[in-house]
Design a protein around this motif. Sequence first.
Motif, PDB file in Angstrom:
ATOM      1  N   ALA A   1      40.684  32.756  44.030  1.00 36.84           N
ATOM      2  CA  ALA A   1      41.163  31.994  44.087  1.00 36.84           C
ATOM      3  C   ALA A   1      41.088  31.942  42.546  1.00 36.84           C
ATOM      4  O   ALA A   1      42.810  32.101  41.705  1.00 36.84           O
ATOM      5  CB  ALA A   1      40.570  29.761  44.144  1.00 36.84           C
ATOM      6  N   ALA A   2      40.768  32.707  41.641  1.00 32.94           N
ATOM      7  CA  ALA A   2      40.061  33.001  40.271  1.00 32.94           C
ATOM      8  C   ALA A   2      41.179  34.538  40.279  1.00 32.94           C
ATOM      9  O   ALA A   2      41.162  34.811  39.566  1.00 32.94           O
ATOM     10  CB  ALA A   2      39.086  33.041  39.727  1.00 32.94           C
ATOM     11  N   SER A   3      40.718  35.230  41.012  1.00 34.87           N
ATOM     12  CA  SER A   3      41.264  36.634  41.058  1.00 34.87           C
ATOM     13  C   SER A   3      43.088  36.259  40.806  1.00 34.87           C
ATOM     14  O   SER A   3      43.237  36.909  40.208  1.00 34.87           O
ATOM     15  CB  SER A   3      41.023  37.343  42.547  1.00 34.87           C
ATOM     16  N   SER A   4      43.621  35.689  42.410  1.00 35.80           N
ATOM     17  CA  SER A   4      44.700  35.095  42.477  1.00 35.80           C
ATOM     18  C   SER A   4      45.404  34.765  40.742  1.00 35.80           C
ATOM     19  O   SER A   4      46.427  34.423  40.786  1.00 35.80           O
ATOM     20  CB  SER A   4      45.220  34.140  43.441  1.00 35.80           C
ATOM     21  N   HIS A   5      44.424  33.422  39.688  1.00 33.77           N
ATOM     22  CA  HIS A   5      45.403  32.737  39.200  1.00 33.77           C
ATOM     23  C   HIS A   5      44.874  34.503  38.053  1.00 33.77           C
ATOM     24  O   HIS A   5      46.440  34.350  37.372  1.00 33.77           O
ATOM     25  CB  HIS A   5      44.006  32.105  38.117  1.00 33.77           C
ATOM     26  N   ASN A   9      48.008  35.649  35.541  1.00 35.59           N
ATOM     27  CA  ASN A   9      48.311  36.159  34.137  1.00 35.59           C
ATOM     28  C   ASN A   9      49.019  36.779  33.899  1.00 35.59           C
ATOM     29  O   ASN A   9      49.340  36.878  32.919  1.00 35.59           O
ATOM     30  CB  ASN A   9      46.977  35.409  33.528  1.00 35.59           C
ATOM     31  N   TYR A  10      48.344  37.819  34.691  1.00 31.78           N
ATOM     32  CA  TYR A  10      48.866  39.462  34.473  1.00 31.78           C
ATOM     33  C   TYR A  10      50.200  39.264  34.237  1.00 31.78           C
ATOM     34  O   TYR A  10      51.235  40.450  33.511  1.00 31.78           O
ATOM     35  CB  TYR A  10      47.687  40.049  35.068  1.00 31.78           C
TER      36      TYR A  10
END
Length: 112
Positions: A1-5, A9-10
């Motif tokens: 989930a943090a990676s997709s967030h 953002n990127y």
Amino acid sequence: AASSHDDWNYFQNAFRFLECCGNLLLKLDAFESHFLSTFAAKATHLQTLSPMSPTPTSISLQFYNYLLERRPAKYQQAVDLVYPMEQGTSPLLPESRAAALAFNKLAHDFAS
């Protein structure tokens, strides 16, 4: 989930950067176009003015070409800008344009 967030953002930051670069290039084009049209009109008028001393009966002080008489080198620089403008090449702000284009390329590279 943090990676997709982080990816989201990127993506948003890359999009903002692209938008900023695009707006900068559009504003630079608009400024250049307005300046060149105004300058061309004034330069045409400037070239028609008399370089001789004004007399009250022959020419009004408002239309006298002081630049030609008092600063001929500056007058020549102004006249030299007219030819490239008539040819469609712009001598204005080349460093700024190059920097904005470089940022735009970086933004596209960053987004891909």
